[in-house]
Scaffold this motif. Sequence first.
Motif, PDB file in Angstrom:
ATOM      1  N   GLN A 248       0.853  -1.335  -0.126  1.00 45.20           N
ATOM      2  CA  GLN A 248      -0.028  -0.035   0.016  1.00 45.20           C
ATOM      3  C   GLN A 248       0.986   1.223   0.029  1.00 45.20           C
ATOM      4  N   HIS A 253      -4.632   2.942  -3.564  1.00 40.52           N
ATOM      5  CA  HIS A 253      -5.795   2.017  -3.606  1.00 40.52           C
ATOM      6  C   HIS A 253      -6.785   2.875  -2.900  1.00 40.52           C
ATOM      7  N   ASN A 285     -13.050   1.937  -1.932  1.00 35.44           N
ATOM      8  CA  ASN A 285     -11.789   1.500  -1.514  1.00 35.44           C
ATOM      9  C   ASN A 285     -11.134   1.795  -0.155  1.00 35.44           C
ATOM     10  N   PRO A 289      -4.620  -2.915  -0.269  1.00 33.88           N
ATOM     11  CA  PRO A 289      -5.067  -3.630  -1.608  1.00 33.88           C
ATOM     12  C   PRO A 289      -6.302  -4.558  -1.158  1.00 33.88           C
TER      13      PRO A 289
END
Length: 729
Positions: A248, A253, A285, A289
């Motif tokens: 991340q 994301h 989101n 991920p």
Amino acid sequence: MSTFRFQALKEAAGRKPVKVEELDRKSVIFGSNVFNDKAMRQYLTPEAYQAVKNAVQHGTKIDRRLADYIAIGMKEWALSKGVTHYTHWFQPLTGATAEKHDAFFETSLDGSDPVEKFGGSQLAQQEPDASSFPNGGIRNTFEARGYTAWDPTSPAFIYGTTLCIPTVFVSYTGEALDYKTPLLRALHAVDEAATEVCRYFDKNVKKVTATLGWEQEYFLVDAALAASRPDILLTGRTLLGHASAKGQQLEDHYFGSIPTRVLNYMRDLENECMLLGVPVKTRHNEVAPNQFELAPIFEETNLAVDHNSLLMDVMQKVAERHDFKVLFHEKPFKGVNGSGKHNNWSMATDTGVNLLSPGKTPMSNLQFLTFFINTIKAVYKNEALLRASIATASNDHRLGANEAPPAIISVFIGQQLTKVLEELEGVSSGKLSPEEKTDLKLNVVGKIPDVLLDNTDRNRTSPFAFTGNKFEFRAVGSSANCANAMTILNAIVARQLRDFKKEVDALIDGKGMKKDDAIFNVLREYIKETKNILFEGDGYSEAWEQEAAKRGLSNHKTTPAALKAKVSEDALKLFEELGVMNHVEVEARYEIELEEYTKKIQIEGRVLGDIARNHVIPTAIRYQNVLIENVKGLKEIFGSEFEKIGREQIALIKEISEHISEINSKVEEMTEERKKANALDNAEAMAHAYCEKVKPYFDIIRNHCDKLELLVDDEIWTLTKYRELLFTR
């Protein structure tokens, strides 16, 4: 690559997006499968309808004769929608929901006269086996009887072809064996206490409702890939696995474009929620991920808790249609953000006022300050108990892990409100003169609406933060039942409001103070007393840990240490006084939560040992044999020059051997510690043994396994890797 892993990856890569047909507008379909007000008006007699409304609004008991009429109407409504079975839907102390389906269909003794039958007795009560659910010793194996009883405040709903009737679950001797019963008692207590305080400001207030808006975070993993990982299947998280090169860190994301396959899942889920009356509104989101979030519109707390429990079940069922596995575990992947379930809490009157929202008049601001400061005082006096409410084996991984609040409970209110409280505290002590009182209201309280809603910053490291018109309890775990935290929060606020009223009344009746003066005097003392719980800084810093210790705040980093607060003398007194739980129910829950902790760590230890010995070590040995054959070949070819050429291969073989040896020895040591812990006959001692003696081996074993993952040929590694689990969509 192992056949199983290869097949799982192939299956995942071959997924085709599932088209989801949008149903009618959400406002049209909302609550279509709920026995709500509209359905009750259509299917119930006026007398039966009013009986349900009175039960919901005033807690009036429903007469058994009217229960028969309600059951008939509910059955006819359900049959009109193709329903064949009914169930009492309840929330035992397993963390999941429970249901036993019975058909409406009945016949006479000789098999004739088939009929769809459902009466008031079936609606009001059923008898599941109480000894087969967690009960903390309240029910022995041979004492199986328990009861589920209809909760009319949470409407019945249809899922599939089953009519689900929300119920409480109690033992034969009357003790609560579920999450809902203590919650309903706590909500009743806060209603009574808050209503009494509200009448200082508005005599028309007859009821106060605690409201809740939860935010559900979760991970979505391809079902085939999840099935290839024994740890995910059995524990809900990965017990080993090396971090993906890309995680991340690019921060790409969060709030990004939702992947098509995921969006189809979300749309399907939302349609199901609309039919079930779950008012989901937000989807996006999350930071990690394959991590996402869903949040609803605020509701009455009991209904919100039911809806969250229902949602978690529906999410899994909808995921199956889309070949996904939903992970609710607070920390399913090491090295990326975990998942929480922020509980946004407030109180609202039956006159339409949010008690934690500032108003535009001095009187409404005084009311706001009263409930705002009393909530802070409640948290200050009960911070250890509030920490205990969110203590679980899985949430221990998340708290303080740089994506969640620390285990230290503190309250964040923002700079502007801090200044407001400082000004209030600075007013001279004693009885306020009319001039002082007027100046105070106009120059301090009257400013709150201008600074509160838009100018209060957010602190993501705070476990309990004021966010404009509500408090956000951020430390609740994603897999938790909200009822646990909400029972304790509402209970401590209820007791605090009771104490506040006693103090104010004593000043009014005993010292002849005017009402407003008395309220301000008490609030000012509370501001002075509660400074230690207020914190605006970085909750992750070591400096805060040291400062919190100086302030006398608890810092229980593990569940066994945190849970002890639930059975403290003060906690037992609190629950008994409010009628939320008696000492038997509290002690039973303490026992259950300790046992749950122990069992989860025990299962994880067994699974980790199995994977390490049955997957990792055999794979490493297989690769090591390849290297050994390679070394033999090099030696034959290069002879005397081999020492220079084969040095790296020899070192690699040695390194693999060292990791294998360490894994074997540590698994053996961990197993021995498990045996010692299992021999203990005290739940508290066993939980501490698993926490302090068994669990520390997890990271050691994992570290060696993860090192081998980097060394061993990817083609033969049997376990699906992080890069595949987190980036296959």
